[in-house]
Design a protein around this motif. Structure first.
Motif, short mmCIF file in Angstrom:
data_model
loop_
_atom_site.label_atom_id
_atom_site.label_comp_id
_atom_site.label_asym_id
_atom_site.label_seq_id
_atom_site.Cartn_x
_atom_site.Cartn_y
_atom_site.Cartn_z
N ILE A 1 14.54 45.42 43.07
CA ILE A 1 14.95 44.15 43.67
C ILE A 1 14.04 43.81 44.84
CG2 ILE A 1 16.88 43.01 44.86
CD1 ILE A 1 18.45 45.25 42.92
N VAL B 1 17.61 37.14 42.83
CA VAL B 1 17.74 38.27 41.92
C VAL B 1 19.21 38.43 41.56
CG1 VAL B 1 17.41 40.75 41.57
CG2 VAL B 1 15.73 39.46 42.91
N GLU C 1 22.81 44.85 49.70
CA GLU C 1 23.26 43.57 50.22
C GLU C 1 23.34 43.59 51.75
OE1 GLU C 1 26.75 42.64 47.90
OE2 GLU C 1 26.04 40.59 47.64
N PHE D 1 20.76 36.92 46.41
CA PHE D 1 21.03 38.09 45.60
C PHE D 1 22.48 38.06 45.12
CE2 PHE D 1 22.82 42.35 45.30
CZ PHE D 1 22.01 42.87 44.30
#
Lengths: 154, 999
Positions: free
Chosen positions: A57, A68, A95, A108
């Motif tokens: 990622i 993503v 995150e 994300f």
């Protein structure tokens, strides 16, 4: 900043890491059912969401991905018993650190989609595109805001 | 029977989907199989279809890989353009005479088609239902298998232009005569398919008189992208797109006068499907379906019907048109809208007639001496739809009764199972193994990549500009060869792949077409045929992931397709060969569930020669059958149960565990370890889920009040003489079924069940007054429509209701209030007994089983099969199978078909002593490994372990038999020591970089 480099009416490019057994099956189902969704997503098939290394990622963001998406089976439904739980643990951590790297967390998303949810897959792509566009506007505003701050006097 | 003289081969008469499914099962189980097909290609009716209901899968896309499998199977021999002349002998030793019709084209044919191009003769094409044209020398359709041309000698004018065009190939030979071939086989499977009733026998509907009145199959060819208009819907008289299309159901079906008293079972759903397809192409076209009862009874069908109504706005009109006449260019349909009781006329510009399915069993009766029923279908034996009156001769598909593809495929596997059981002692005696040429070595070589880009007819090409994509891919580094093809999965393309691999010395190959989930095995094997390791093949999905979901973005879709393939090229450069391991297969199966389906499945697996562990959670075998006293059309469940139990006891290979549950599962396909709650531990190679359904306990319509029962409870009452004569009995249908909010599906059995019970009540209590309140009467099964007619004759009252107009209601005094939509009036019926046709619901153990075995449940709560049409008895997870009501609600006969069928699916797996394990597994680079053990914590299979390599030195190690290749360990490894083969970091980085690369 990311938003600065984008054009006005920009169409985000989204990389999706999806598992072979649930989400990829759902994407197939969306296909055979002709459920239409936005063409902004590029699918990378992996056998399990548990295969998704956070470095993938990071790599995608570094190489210029606008968003993503990671998607796998619902908790309890993993084809490999618990790979999606590992994915959840890693993505939760990721995150938390994305904003520290200056990446708007809206870029994300981790989303569970089962093999029978063709429609849910299509919707999650469309909503991800929306979400990334929002991030773009937010970040754009931030840039404007930064510009308006008078130069600091030491 | 003399064992030495038994033949280990089977004759399959008919190359439609039933013949194909049966042959593949037999051939994989180790029997030599001959397919005799009358036309030049296998494929049958399914090959003519556009999409299949209710999933809208492209029919050709799902069947073409199977056709290719068949053409390459070492144990299958296709004898096309041939007919059976004579069958002699008996079970174990049939002598068959086959007439190969003179095709005048010999084995030198490569399917290039240059003969057809120059042929001056054009005749109506049977494949297009005579609407399009073909030449006198022809191949019926692009994906035909075998891809060998034939000369239609009836129409050939002997101009010999084809011979000239074939210059030097010596493929056309006018001296070829009919040839008689003799075969010896041990069993015969007859799958002749069906005929269609000629709708001009109902002249009032104008078929044959008006050019725009078509049959369902003719319309199917019209809307099919591979059809004679390329999928453009237009009227043959003025070439205009119709604005309004009428679909008329039950043309010749459910019609005693026409000679087909039965329901044709598929027409409602194909009409709904065709409407949806029309709407997909032309949302502005108005579609109206004229029906008597809309029969959407199969899995996913009611849901599909609802979507057609709600999302696509298709009109459903309850009425059977009495006349169609032409006025100007319009077709006027005269009908009575039975929900308004008024005669109406409406103009359409095209009318589609759902004409009845008719049996095509003359050959079966005349040559094989098989007994037929009064409608001309095969008379089933011992309540098993696959068994015929002649030993060693089995049927599948429509031979015994009308069936859709799902049910046809189940019976086909069933026929394979029964034939295989007859010949179990000679299994493998005439079979061969698949052989591939030795693999070439690619180590140290620069990548040389070949790419095929598929049009998929118009499935990809109508959205993605394939030529533009091809030209772009050609410019990429290491791409040595790139071409576009009409169908990558068709036999001609698959033959070309090894050729180009050799010609261009390719060491990687990419097919850009559809989904790897269905087509990867086919292309991998194709590459293996050229000596390429299958893991050097890479798949790019530009259909499901692109063209099908971006109709409205052709430009973006084309760019996306380029990027998808570019990323595949990037990955292909890094791909490495992988080698699978080999493991021994435990040739024993476990069946979970001891109801009729589970018992039958267990018995049939044992008959194939394999041991079975049968696990039942209750005290005795039998399941829901124990609560039944009489089954439609007329079967005695007690008798059936006794017979099945004695068969299981007598078989000797079946170990029964009662009051037992599965408590633990370990291992993998071929080698499962199972722990049972009775303490037993056992090993099996395959697991069948035959956990049956339950009857829903209603919480509506006064259930719980005195004298309110379910249908099962009514059976009990009738059996115990618990009713009184002269009572008013009111039955309510669809109780808890066909409800969008809770159970959207149709429970499939309740209509027939209610009518049978009503007739039983009437028989035992002749003065009873019986009402059946229904939404649609779905008596589709063999003998059920006849029973429905009988009910009418026995003065059983049918009252139609519509939940969108008004729901019926049962008040505290058991007075039933209903709005009769046919008489348009409210009614009140004081019932002495209210009988609820309660929904069939997933068994209470489904969730637990689903978790334990990691098997998916569908949205309806039933187990989700691998593919609704072509793999209804398999799970996607290897080694797991399902049958019966675990898959969806079904009646006894359909359960039997699945239970027998699943044994063939299990047999395919257990027939091999050894099987290959996953090649794409994790491996450890010990130099990088620091022995932290994190991989061992995330591995769900215990495949990753630490081993001591020295004093205090630990290294990770992967057990290749246990590893499934999920890659969780590779993502967890902090040093990059763990590599997930075939999905390693370098490959995935390359894919990411390639997608995001600036062009």
């Amino acid at each position: 900043m990311w938003a600065e480099e984008r054009e006005e009416n920009f169409e985000p490019k989204i990389i999706a890491f999806i598992c072979n057994w649930c989400t990829y099956a759902a994407a197939d189902l969306a296909g055979v059912s002709r459920i239409q969704y936005l063409p902004n997503v590029r699918i990378i098939r992996v056998m399990c969401s548990g295969r998704v290394d956070p470095s993938f990622i990071v790599r995608a963001f570094l190489e210029g991905a606008d968003g993503v998406l990671v998607s796998g089976c619902w908790p309890g439904d993993c084809h490999y018993v618990s790979g999606n739980e590992e994915a959840k643990r890693r993505m939760d951590f990721l995150e938390k650190i994305l904003p520290m790297a200056g990446i708007n967390p809206k870029r994300f998303k981790l989303q569970w989609v089962s093999a029978s949810e063709g429609k849910a897959w299509a919707e999650s792509v469309d909503s991800m595109v929306e979400q990334v566009k929002e991030a773009y506007i937010e970040d754009k505003k931030k840039i404007e805001g930064l510009k308006n701050i008078p130069a600091a006097t030491a | 029977m003399d064992k030495k003289r038994m033949s280990g081969s089977v004759l399959v008469i008919g190359g439609g989907i039933a013949g194909m499914a049966a042959s593949l099962d037999l051939a994989d189980m180790g029997y030599k199989t001959y397919i005799i097909e009358k036309t030049p290609s296998i494929g049958g009716t399914m090959s003519q279809l556009d999409k299949t209901f209710p999933t809208l899968d492209c029919a050709m896309c799902t069947m073409a890989p199977r056709m290719v499998d068949i053409s390459r199977h070492p144990n299958i021999e296709i004898i096309p353009y041939a007919e059976v002349e004579e069958v002699d002998g008996d079970i174990g030793n049939f002598n068959v005479k086959i007439r190969k019709m003179m095709s005048r084209v010999n084995d030198n044919c490569i399917g290039c088609g240059s003969c057809s191009e120059v042929c001056p003769v054009e005749v109506p094409n049977e494949y297009d239902e005579r609407s399009g044209l073909r030449k006198a020398i022809y191949s019926p359709f692009p994906q035909a298998v075998p891809k060998r041309y034939v000369i239609d000698t009836e129409h050939c004018i002997r101009c010999y232009k084809c011979v000239e065009a074939s210059e030097g190939k010596n493929c056309i030979d006018f001296s070829i005569k009919d040839e008689i071939v003799e075969l010896e086989v041990g069993a015969v499977i007859a799958v002749p398919g069906f005929d269609l009733w000629d709708p001009s026998l109902r002249p009032e509907l104008g078929y044959g008189e008006y050019p725009n009145v078509l049959t369902g199959i003719e319309f199917e060819r019209l809307i099919n992208a591979s059809g004679f208009t390329g999928g453009e819907i237009y009227r043959s008289d003025n070439e205009k797109t119709p604005k309004k299309i009428a679909f008329i159901q039950c043309v010749g079906s459910r019609d005693v006068k026409a000679g087909q008293p039965y329901c044709s079972r598929v027409c409602c759903m194909y009409a709904v499907k065709q409407c949806v397809l029309v709407k997909d192409h032309h949302p502005e076209i108005d579609c109206a379906v004229f029906y008597m009862d809309l029969r959407a009874f199969g899995k996913g069908q009611e849901e599909f019907y609802n979507r057609a109504k709600d999302e696509y706005g298709i009109r459903f009109i309850r009425g059977n048109p009495g006349e169609i006449y032409q006025a100007g260019t319009d077709l006027v349909v005269r009908f009575e809208d039975t929900t308004a009781s008024e005669p109406k006329e409406e103009k359409f510009d095209m009318v589609i007639l759902a004409n009845a399915i008719k049996p095509k069993n003359e050959m079966l009766a005349d040559m094989l001496g098989v007994e037929l029923d009064e409608d001309g279908f095969v008379q089933e034996q011992e309540n098993n739809p696959i068994l015929t009156s002649r030993k060693g001769v089995y049927v599948a598909g429509v031979a015994q009764a009308p069936r859709d593809i799902t049910d046809t495929v189940a019976t086909a596997s069933g026929a394979a199972a029964l034939a295989a059981a007859d010949l179990a002692s000679v299994r493998g005696t005439q079979a061969k193994e698949k052989e591939f040429p030795p693999e070439f070595d690619v180590s140290g070589q620069e990548p040389r990549i070949g790419v095929f880009i598929c049009h998929c007819g118009t499935n990809i090409a109508s959205t993605v500009n394939v030529e533009e994509v091809r030209d772009y891919i050609k410019t990429l580094p290491d791409v040595v060869f790139c071409d576009d093809v009409m169908y990558a999965c068709a036999e001609d393309s698959c033959t070309r792949i090894p050729e180009v691999i050799k010609e261009y010395k390719l060491n990687r190959f990419i097919v850009a077409s559809c989904t790897p989930r269905t087509h990867e095995p086919l292309f991998r094997e194709t590459c293996q045929g050229a000596g390429m390791n299958p893991y050097l093949f890479e798949f790019a999905n530009i259909r499901e992931n692109c063209s099908w979901v971006h109709h409205n973005y052709p430009k973006e879709a084309t760019e996306k397709a380029k990027e998808i393939i570019r990323a595949s090229v990037a990955r292909a450069r890094l791909l490495e060969p992988q080698q699978p391991g080999k493991i021994r297969v435990t040739q024993r199966a476990m069946v979970v569930g001891g109801g009729v389906s589970g018992m039958e499945a267990a018995y049939r697996i044992a008959r194939l020669g394999f041991g079975v562990v049968l696990v039942e959670k209750e005290k005795e075998l039998g399941g829901l059958l124990r609560r039944m006293h009489h089954m439609f059309p007329d079967m005695d469940p007690k008798e059936i149960l006794d017979e099945k139990i004695s068969k299981i006891e007598g078989e000797g290979k079946i170990e029964v565990h009662l009051e037992t549950k599965v408590e633990g599962l370990s291992g993998f396909v071929g080698n499962f370890g199972v722990n049972l709650s009775d303490g037993a531990e056992t090993k099996v190679g395959a697991i069948v889920i035959a956990a049956g359904c339950d009857e829903w306990k209603p919480d509506i319509y006064g259930y719980g009040q005195k004298d309110v029962y379910t249908q099962l409870e009514l059976q009990e009452l009738i059996a115990n003489d618990g009713l009184k004569d002269g009572e008013t009995v009111v039955m309510i249908q669809c109780v808890g079924s066909r409800e969008k909010e809770s159970r959207e599906y149709c429970s499939r059995v309740c209509c027939s069940e209610a009518i049978k019970n009503a007739l039983d009540v009437k028989k035992n209590y002749p003065n009873s007054d019986i009402y059946i309140l229904y939404r649609d009467i779905r008596t589709f099964a063999k003998g059920a429509e006849e029973m429905y007619r009988d009910a009418g004759l026995n003065r059983i009252h049918f009252i139609r209701y519509d939940i969108d107009v008004k729901r019926p209601n049962v008040d505290k005094n058991n007075v039933v209030h209903i709005y009769d939509t046919l008489l348009q009036e409210d009614k009140e019926i004081k019932a002495d007994r209210v009988i609820l046709s309660s929904a069939t619901v997933p068994g209470e153990g489904f969730e637990e089983l689903s978790k334990m075995f990691v098997l998916p449940l569908g949205q309806d709560g039933f187990f989700l099969e691998a593919h609704l049409k072509l793999r209804p008895l398999d799970f996607t997870s290897d080694g797991f199978f399902l049958c019966g009501t675990a898959q969806s609600p079904k009646d006894y006969m359909d359960n039997m078909a699945q239970a027998v069928g699943v044994s063939a699916r299990v047999g395919r797996l257990l027939a091999k002593k050894e099987m290959e394990t996953e090649a794409a597994i994790s491996v450890v680079n010990e130099e990088l490994c620091i022995g932290c053990g994190r991989c061992t914590k995330v591995c769900p299979y215990g495949a990753a372990n630490l081993v001591q390599r020295g004093f205090g030195v630990f290294k990770a190690n992967v057990n290749s038999a246990l590893c499934k290749g999920c890659g969780a360990c590779a993502a967890e490894c902090p040093t990059g020591a763990m590599e997930a083969r075939h999905f390693n970091d370098e490959e995935l980085y390359a894919v990411i970089d390639s997608i995001l690369q600036e062009v």
